[in-house]
Enzyme design. Structure first.
Site, PDB file in Angstrom:
ATOM      1  N   LYS A  54       0.839  -1.198  -0.025  1.00  0.00           N
ATOM      2  CA  LYS A  54      -0.153  -0.017   0.086  1.00  0.00           C
ATOM      3  C   LYS A  54       1.117   1.207   0.042  1.00  0.00           C
ATOM      4  O   LYS A  54       0.694   2.216  -0.927  1.00  0.00           O
ATOM      5  CB  LYS A  54      -0.888   0.061   1.191  1.00  0.00           C
ATOM      6  CG  LYS A  54      -1.419   1.483   1.524  1.00  0.00           C
ATOM      7  CD  LYS A  54      -2.507   1.164   2.649  1.00  0.00           C
ATOM      8  CE  LYS A  54      -1.457   1.372   4.000  1.00  0.00           C
ATOM      9  NZ  LYS A  54      -1.220   2.870   4.195  1.00  0.00           N
ATOM     10  N   ASN A  55       1.850   1.311   0.960  1.00  0.00           N
ATOM     11  CA  ASN A  55       2.588   2.572   1.288  1.00  0.00           C
ATOM     12  C   ASN A  55       3.617   2.826  -0.257  1.00  0.00           C
ATOM     13  O   ASN A  55       4.243   3.734  -0.247  1.00  0.00           O
ATOM     14  CB  ASN A  55       3.589   2.420   2.319  1.00  0.00           C
ATOM     15  CG  ASN A  55       2.726   2.631   3.593  1.00  0.00           C
ATOM     16  OD1 ASN A  55       1.598   2.794   3.529  1.00  0.00           O
ATOM     17  ND2 ASN A  55       3.392   2.458   4.686  1.00  0.00           N
ATOM     18  N   CYS A  93      -3.884  13.380  13.544  1.00  0.00           N
ATOM     19  CA  CYS A  93      -3.979  12.174  13.154  1.00  0.00           C
ATOM     20  C   CYS A  93      -3.849  11.387  14.440  1.00  0.00           C
ATOM     21  O   CYS A  93      -3.132  11.572  15.405  1.00  0.00           O
ATOM     22  CB  CYS A  93      -3.148  11.655  12.110  1.00  0.00           C
ATOM     23  SG  CYS A  93      -2.690   9.961  12.006  1.00  0.00           S
ATOM     24  N   ARG A 111       1.894  14.523  13.327  1.00  0.00           N
ATOM     25  CA  ARG A 111       2.285  14.346  11.900  1.00  0.00           C
ATOM     26  C   ARG A 111       1.996  15.701  11.120  1.00  0.00           C
ATOM     27  O   ARG A 111       1.254  15.713   9.876  1.00  0.00           O
ATOM     28  CB  ARG A 111       1.572  13.123  11.304  1.00  0.00           C
ATOM     29  CG  ARG A 111       1.700  12.035  12.318  1.00  0.00           C
ATOM     30  CD  ARG A 111       0.886  10.728  11.558  1.00  0.00           C
ATOM     31  NE  ARG A 111       1.378  10.048  10.400  1.00  0.00           N
ATOM     32  CZ  ARG A 111       1.070   9.293   9.893  1.00  0.00           C
ATOM     33  NH1 ARG A 111      -0.173   8.648  10.054  1.00  0.00           N
ATOM     34  NH2 ARG A 111       1.774   8.319   8.977  1.00  0.00           N
ATOM     35  N   ASP A 113       5.476   0.515  11.756  1.00  0.00           N
ATOM     36  CA  ASP A 113       4.354  -0.401  11.365  1.00  0.00           C
ATOM     37  C   ASP A 113       4.078  -1.478  11.695  1.00  0.00           C
ATOM     38  O   ASP A 113       3.271  -2.152  11.304  1.00  0.00           O
ATOM     39  CB  ASP A 113       4.035  -0.025   9.831  1.00  0.00           C
ATOM     40  CG  ASP A 113       3.809   1.389   9.418  1.00  0.00           C
ATOM     41  OD1 ASP A 113       3.535   2.324  10.127  1.00  0.00           O
ATOM     42  OD2 ASP A 113       3.818   1.702   8.152  1.00  0.00           O
ATOM     43  N   ARG A 137      -8.354  -0.498   5.088  1.00  0.00           N
ATOM     44  CA  ARG A 137      -7.610   0.501   4.429  1.00  0.00           C
ATOM     45  C   ARG A 137      -6.043  -0.155   4.099  1.00  0.00           C
ATOM     46  O   ARG A 137      -5.562   0.327   3.238  1.00  0.00           O
ATOM     47  CB  ARG A 137      -7.205   1.503   5.438  1.00  0.00           C
ATOM     48  CG  ARG A 137      -8.335   2.436   5.884  1.00  0.00           C
ATOM     49  CD  ARG A 137      -7.918   3.758   6.773  1.00  0.00           C
ATOM     50  NE  ARG A 137      -6.621   4.367   5.909  1.00  0.00           N
ATOM     51  CZ  ARG A 137      -5.675   4.692   6.517  1.00  0.00           C
ATOM     52  NH1 ARG A 137      -5.916   5.385   8.067  1.00  0.00           N
ATOM     53  NH2 ARG A 137      -4.499   5.183   6.305  1.00  0.00           N
TER      54      ARG A 137
HETATM   55  C1  UD1 Z   1       5.020   6.699   6.078  1.00  0.00           C
HETATM   56  C2  UD1 Z   1       4.004   5.713   6.088  1.00  0.00           C
HETATM   57  C3  UD1 Z   1       3.421   5.172   7.438  1.00  0.00           C
HETATM   58  C4  UD1 Z   1       4.815   5.047   8.250  1.00  0.00           C
HETATM   59  C5  UD1 Z   1       5.688   6.233   8.225  1.00  0.00           C
HETATM   60  C6  UD1 Z   1       7.024   5.953   9.091  1.00  0.00           C
HETATM   61  C7  UD1 Z   1       3.099   5.804   3.963  1.00  0.00           C
HETATM   62  C8  UD1 Z   1       1.667   6.012   3.009  1.00  0.00           C
HETATM   63  N1  UD1 Z   1       2.937   6.030   5.152  1.00  0.00           N
HETATM   64  O1  UD1 Z   1       4.130   7.906   6.612  1.00  0.00           O
HETATM   65  O2  UD1 Z   1       2.656   3.949   7.311  1.00  0.00           O
HETATM   66  O3  UD1 Z   1       4.158   4.731   9.792  1.00  0.00           O
HETATM   67  O4  UD1 Z   1       6.126   6.360   6.932  1.00  0.00           O
HETATM   68  O5  UD1 Z   1       7.728   4.915   8.544  1.00  0.00           O
HETATM   69  O6  UD1 Z   1       3.997   5.287   3.348  1.00  0.00           O
HETATM   70  N2  UD1 Z   1       7.433  14.625  10.261  1.00  0.00           N
HETATM   71  C9  UD1 Z   1       7.518  15.820  10.373  1.00  0.00           C
HETATM   72  N3  UD1 Z   1       7.217  16.716   9.406  1.00  0.00           N
HETATM   73  C10 UD1 Z   1       7.025  16.404   8.130  1.00  0.00           C
HETATM   74  C11 UD1 Z   1       6.750  14.990   7.913  1.00  0.00           C
HETATM   75  C12 UD1 Z   1       7.087  14.200   9.094  1.00  0.00           C
HETATM   76  O7  UD1 Z   1       7.693  16.292  11.696  1.00  0.00           O
HETATM   77  O8  UD1 Z   1       6.721  17.359   7.406  1.00  0.00           O
HETATM   78  C13 UD1 Z   1       7.471  13.754  11.387  1.00  0.00           C
HETATM   79  C14 UD1 Z   1       6.029  13.002  11.767  1.00  0.00           C
HETATM   80  O9  UD1 Z   1       5.279  13.585  12.306  1.00  0.00           O
HETATM   81  C15 UD1 Z   1       6.768  11.513  12.249  1.00  0.00           C
HETATM   82  C16 UD1 Z   1       8.013  11.266  11.443  1.00  0.00           C
HETATM   83  O10 UD1 Z   1       8.316  12.629  10.841  1.00  0.00           O
HETATM   84  O11 UD1 Z   1       7.023  11.767  13.448  1.00  0.00           O
HETATM   85  C17 UD1 Z   1       8.030  10.246  10.342  1.00  0.00           C
HETATM   86  O12 UD1 Z   1       7.078  10.662   9.447  1.00  0.00           O
HETATM   87  P1  UD1 Z   1       6.875  10.221   7.833  1.00  0.00           P
HETATM   88  O13 UD1 Z   1       8.303   9.342   7.692  1.00  0.00           O
HETATM   89  O14 UD1 Z   1       6.891  11.498   7.439  1.00  0.00           O
HETATM   90  O15 UD1 Z   1       5.723   9.444   7.729  1.00  0.00           O
HETATM   91  P2  UD1 Z   1       4.644   9.480   6.866  1.00  0.00           P
HETATM   92  O16 UD1 Z   1       5.403   9.480   5.394  1.00  0.00           O
HETATM   93  O17 UD1 Z   1       3.400  10.101   7.007  1.00  0.00           O
END
Ligand code: UD1
Length: 424
Positions: free
Chosen positions: A22-23, A118, A123, A310, A402
């Site tokens: 999915k990701n 979320c 996030r 995850d 999902r």
């Molecule tokens: C993706 C995955 C999710 C997984 C996560 C971490 C998808 C669709 N989802 O989520 O299943 O749990 O990676 O492996 O691929 N952060 C910030 N600022 C930002 C972006 C992120 O502070 O602009 C923080 C987030 O709050 C979190 C951390 O960085 O604490 C990691 O988040 P991120 O790697 O971006 O996760 P997702 O891409 O949302």
């Protein structure tokens, strides 16, 4: 709303085919916005999140057709008909924000609703925006939307050197897609190394982008003026693989997981072996055989190649059945222990202190009515239900839909007594 009813205590035995990730599929779908030619994706999982992404892309102008089995998508965006990603779709799924980079890179402007809070933490998307503004996008926030545009008089984004202050999967994907159509070279440092990112990069290369450093923390992108269509097969789902590996272990059964790749989940398999579970693999399958007694093993979540956040909830479920204690530490999300009180309903002994949880295992788990607030937490409750004596009902199944394709079917085929109850 549907629920899932389980009668636990049956060791699972058999074969489970693993779906595409999915990701990986979600950013790959967003990549169709980068070209006016068709992008064909195969091995796409049939999941609610894929439908949500399809709906979002359709309102940007994508024509999408699916093969009869639903696993091949043909996505064609001849022209972008809207550059706005509305609140109603973005709020359903945070990954919607992945349209931001492609839209601004191709169309010069994008207006995307902020995903907001979320269940598993705040996030934010600040790093997505910082990276895009390093490529020259002008970013403004108003009325809950972020608007990004290429400055007046400029045709394309401009390549740049950008270092992420912390690892972000979605942030890396967004800037990677935008950089593919930018002018000149972009260097992304401290890029996320998750296999889903290399998968996206491979697809972008097939579409004509110049990208090197796949699988490393430094990605170099040579931007091109336009990208063309391509055919790409989605990488297997390492989290689904790990989840069913835990299903084998927690029920003290034996499962062969097919259509997958062992190299995608080394950290999980290492931890698994330390518990005493036997794991054998070949090119495309993994066989997990559990012994009666498992040792408690500590894990700490980290960006790839570390132990995946995850898989944290599923690991915790497994540890409730191990001998001795195990410490589970969450370093990626600040609020990802919501499954703990629900595990307590099965009789699990878990004590949270800050970012760590101590699981004291080897309790007599008994079935219970439970519900969870996110996808991986929900599946950890299904796993615990499979191990617990008696009946378990997992509510709010839409979380599972999902991220897990045909979950009950795949488990039932291996002997699980599991059924979906419609509309309870
Ligand atoms: C993706 C995955 C999710 C997984 C996560 C971490 C998808 C669709 N989802 O989520 O299943 O749990 O990676 O492996 O691929 N952060 C910030 N600022 C930002 C972006 C992120 O502070 O602009 C923080 C987030 O709050 C979190 C951390 O960085 O604490 C990691 O988040 P991120 O790697 O971006 O996760 P997702 O891409 O949302």
């Amino acid at each position: 709303m549907d629920a899932i009813r389980i009668h636990g205590g049956v060791p699972l035995k058999g074969e489970i085919p693993i779906s595409g990730a999915k990701n990986a599929a979600l950013p790959l779908m967003a990549a169709c916005l980068l070209t006016d030619e068709p992008l064909v994706l195969s091995n796409v999982p049939a999941l609610a999140d894929i439908k949500t992404m399809s709906a979002l892309l359709q309102q940007h102008g994508a024509e999408i057709s699916r093969s009869d089995d639903g696993h091949t998508l043909n996505l064609h965006v001849g022209a972008i008909t809207s550059t706005e990603a509305p609140y109603d779709l973005v709020r359903k799924m945070r990954a919607s924000v992945l349209v931001l980079g492609p839209l601004v890179a191709r169309e010069g402007v994008a207006r995307v609703s902020l995903p907001g809070g979320c269940a598993i933490g705040t996030r934010p998307v600040d790093l997505h925006l910082k990276a895009l503004s390093a490529l020259g996008a002008e970013i403004e926030m108003a009325n809950g939307y972020v608007e990004a545009r290429i400055p007046a008089g400029q045709k394309r984004l401009k390549g740049a050197h950008f270092t992420f202050p912390m690892v972000t999967v979605g942030g890396t994907e967004n800037v990677l897609m935008a950089a593919a159509l930018a002018e000149g070279e972009t260097v992304i440092e401290n890029a996320a190394r998750e296999p889903e990112i290399a998968d996206l990069a491979e697809c972008l290369i097939a579409m004509g982008a110049g990208i090197t450093g796949l699988g490393s923390g430094t990605l170099k992108v040579q931007g091109v003026e336009s990208l063309h269509g391509a055919h790409h097969s989605v990488v297997p789902d390492r989290i689904e693989t790990g989840t069913y590996a835990v299903a084998a272990a927690i029920t003290r059964g034996k499962l062969k997981l097919t259509n997958t790749r062992v190299d995608l989940l080394d950290s999980v398999i290492d931890a698994m072996r330390q518990t005493g579970v036997e794991v054998r693999s070949d090119e495309t399958s993994i066989t997990v055989t559990a012994s009666d007694r498992l040792a408690g093993v500590d894990v700490m979540t980290e960006p790839y190649p570390g132990f995946p956040t995850d898989m944290q909830a599923q690991w915790m479920a497994l540890m409730t059945t191990a001998d001795g204690a195990a410490m589970v530490t969450e370093t990626i999300f600040e609020n990802r222990f919501m499954h703990v009180p629900e595990l307590g309903r099965f009789g699990a002994d878990v004590n949270v202190h800050g970012a760590s949880a101590i699981v004291r295992g080897k309790v007599d788990l008994t079935g219970a009515p439970v519900m969870a607030t996110d996808l991986r937490a929900s599946v950890s409750l299904v796993l615990t239900g499979l191990a617990a004596a008696g009946e378990t009902t997992v509510n709010r199944v839409y979380h599972l839909d999902r991220g897990y394709e045909r979950l009950e079917e795949k488990l039932a085929a291996c002997g699980a007594r599991i059924e979906r109850i419609k509309g309870v």
